[in-house]
Design a protein around this motif. Structure first.
Motif, PDB file in Angstrom:
ATOM      1  N   SER A   1       8.802 -37.645 -40.489  1.00 35.68           N
ATOM      2  CA  SER A   1       7.478 -37.514 -39.908  1.00 35.68           C
ATOM      3  C   SER A   1       7.036 -38.587 -38.846  1.00 35.68           C
ATOM      4  O   SER A   1       7.654 -39.632 -38.878  1.00 35.68           O
ATOM      5  N   GLY A   2       6.008 -38.304 -38.132  1.00 37.78           N
ATOM      6  CA  GLY A   2       5.404 -39.506 -37.387  1.00 37.78           C
ATOM      7  C   GLY A   2       6.410 -39.601 -35.919  1.00 37.78           C
ATOM      8  O   GLY A   2       7.366 -38.868 -35.584  1.00 37.78           O
ATOM      9  N   GLY A   3       5.885 -40.713 -35.330  1.00 38.57           N
ATOM     10  CA  GLY A   3       6.445 -41.071 -34.026  1.00 38.57           C
ATOM     11  C   GLY A   3       6.184 -40.536 -32.933  1.00 38.57           C
ATOM     12  O   GLY A   3       6.471 -40.904 -31.654  1.00 38.57           O
ATOM     13  N   ASN A   4       5.210 -39.788 -32.529  1.00 36.29           N
ATOM     14  CA  ASN A   4       4.719 -39.120 -31.539  1.00 36.29           C
ATOM     15  C   ASN A   4       3.500 -39.719 -30.957  1.00 36.29           C
ATOM     16  O   ASN A   4       3.212 -39.394 -29.492  1.00 36.29           O
ATOM     17  N   VAL A   5       2.657 -40.425 -31.597  1.00 37.95           N
ATOM     18  CA  VAL A   5       1.269 -40.706 -31.216  1.00 37.95           C
ATOM     19  C   VAL A   5       1.231 -42.492 -31.731  1.00 37.95           C
ATOM     20  O   VAL A   5       1.458 -42.590 -32.865  1.00 37.95           O
ATOM     21  N   ALA A   6       0.947 -43.314 -31.159  1.00 38.08           N
ATOM     22  CA  ALA A   6       1.025 -44.777 -31.256  1.00 38.08           C
ATOM     23  C   ALA A   6       0.069 -45.041 -32.371  1.00 38.08           C
ATOM     24  O   ALA A   6       0.151 -45.890 -33.204  1.00 38.08           O
ATOM     25  N   GLN A   7      -1.048 -44.307 -32.367  1.00 40.33           N
ATOM     26  CA  GLN A   7      -2.052 -44.603 -33.395  1.00 40.33           C
ATOM     27  C   GLN A   7      -1.825 -44.081 -34.636  1.00 40.33           C
ATOM     28  O   GLN A   7      -2.764 -44.192 -35.464  1.00 40.33           O
ATOM     29  N   GLN A   8      -0.794 -43.606 -35.042  1.00 36.71           N
ATOM     30  CA  GLN A   8      -0.145 -42.845 -36.249  1.00 36.71           C
ATOM     31  C   GLN A   8      -0.443 -43.866 -37.424  1.00 36.71           C
ATOM     32  O   GLN A   8      -0.264 -45.106 -37.249  1.00 36.71           O
ATOM     33  N   LYS A   9      -0.889 -43.257 -38.305  1.00 29.26           N
ATOM     34  CA  LYS A   9      -1.294 -44.029 -39.710  1.00 29.26           C
ATOM     35  C   LYS A   9       0.002 -43.781 -40.792  1.00 29.26           C
ATOM     36  O   LYS A   9       0.019 -42.627 -41.359  1.00 29.26           O
ATOM     37  N   ILE A  10       1.026 -44.556 -40.953  1.00 30.64           N
ATOM     38  CA  ILE A  10       2.083 -44.266 -41.755  1.00 30.64           C
ATOM     39  C   ILE A  10       1.948 -44.920 -43.032  1.00 30.64           C
ATOM     40  O   ILE A  10       1.548 -46.163 -43.121  1.00 30.64           O
TER      41      ILE A  10
END
Ligand code: FNR
Length: 363
Positions: A272-281
């Motif tokens: 999952s993740g990695g495409n948008v800098a504002q992601q909340k992991i």
């Protein structure tokens, strides 16, 4: 006694793994002009000595500008085959199998290498391509602005994936994994956050998935039909509540997984993740397993690999026993503990097959 699932063989097409432990692809930023070195032989080879069922080599660029950093491995030239074959032969000699991740970095293709960072002007990163371009679509301020690919260029990149699959075949690899995750080119196409196109490669889910599906078709046509193909995806952009507008999510992932299966993909490797800098992991043990489980439940016949903070034999076995995934991929766990497989076997009370040279280490 019943053998734990983790240590049962796994077969897909003509590929049989000795167990269900997969070394996840990990960039080592240690290649020169795309060439693997003896570092890669020792690094990847040791996972085979230590009993991993499948070793997937790091993201390897299908064209030079598709590297994340200048030190990435490449598979864009026939000259890359020789070292790759040497490593594959060694891995096979240890009873393990080898795959390689076929990659194009898309809008994240201008990263400074982590170990030595010459000023950007001194190296190659001047043509960063993505489905859509412009300053507003930079990954972050340290990256270069991407440039929109023309349809003709899209077709060339698709061909490059096919040519890479031919090279992987010549190197004797057992599988290839198409890198559709982590904000690289294929993910850039899938997600409406990064794909603003208005032609047949943007807009509807069908259109955004077109690039991936055409890559799959090209790779399938250029890789022996008896060998399986993996696709790695990010199941979500993890940005709900953080950005306005539509993003990439598990519902779309499941639909695309069905199409991918119909196009000849054998295993979905769910990150999952990695495409948008504002992601909340929100990372915790097994945090991505529910995504893998969704794909497995909703796409019968497609094998699924789970990954993400799976750190013990017990935890891995539970994922398999609860039918949430078919394979367990481990990345950092193998960097911390090369004996991951042996320790998992001890935990699960099974005598894992182990390199004969290392047998005395058991006692
Ligand atoms: C990675 N990861 C990664 N993923 C990928 O698809 N291709 C790659 O080349 C890399 N490179 C890479 C390098 C390093 C040093 C790390 C630690 C990670 C992500 C990796 O495969 C895995 O998905 C995550 O690390 C989560 O799994 P673990 O580490 O919790 O087992």
């Amino acid at each position: 006694d019943k053998i734990p699932l983790l240590f049962q063989p796994f077969q897909v097409k003509d590929l049989t793994l000795a167990n269900r432990v997969v070394v996840a692809p990990m960039c080592m930023y240690s290649a020169k002009d795309g060439f693997m070195t003896n570092f890669h032989l020792a690094h990847l080879g040791s996972f085979a000595i230590h009993g991993a069922g499948l070793v997937i080599a790091e993201a390897s660029a299908v064209e030079p500008r598709g590297r994340i950093s200048p030190q990435d491995v490449g598979i864009w030239s026939d000259d890359h085959i020789h070292k790759l074959k040497e490593i594959a032969d060694f891995i096979h000699s240890q009873g393990s199998k080898m795959g390689i991740q076929l990659a194009h970095a898309g809008r994240k293709a201008s990263m400074d290498p982590p170990y030595s960072a010459p000023p950007k002007s001194e190296y190659w990163a001047d043509d960063v391509v993505a489905p859509s371009g412009g300053e507003a679509l930079k990954w972050d301020e340290n990256f270069l602005a991407p440039r929109e690919l023309s349809v003709e260029e899209i077709h060339q990149v698709i061909k490059a994936f096919g040519a890479a699959a031919v090279r992987a075949t010549k190197a004797g690899l057992d599988t290839v994994e198409i890198h559709g995750a982590h904000g690289y080119l294929i993910h850039n196409f899938l997600s409406p956050v990064t794909n603003k196109r208005t032609d047949s490669y943007g807009g509807s889910l069908e259109n955004r998935a077109r690039f991936l599906l055409e890559v799959i078709k090209e790779v399938r046509e250029n890789f022996p039909k008896e060998k399986p193909i993996f696709v790695r995806v990010s199941a979500s952009d993890l940005v709900e509540d953080v950005i306005d507008g539509p993003s990439w999510d598990i519902e779309q992932t499941v639909k695309v997984a069905k199409w991918a299966k119909d196009a000849g993909v054998d295993v979905f490797h769910v990150s999952s993740g990695g495409n948008v800098a504002q992601q909340k992991i929100n990372a915790f043990p097994g945090y991505q397993v529910p995504f893998a489980e969704r794909v497995k439940k909703e796409v019968p016949g497609l094998y699924v690999a789970a990954v993400g903070i799976i750190t013990s034999g017990q935890q891995a076995e539970e994922v398999l026993a609860q039918e949430k995934a078919d394979l367990i991929a481990v990345a950092r766990g193998f960097l911390r503990d090369p004996h991951f497989v042996l320790n998992a076997a001890k935990e699960l009370n099974v005598k894992a097959k182990y390199s004969q040279q290392y047998e005395r280490g058991r006692r």
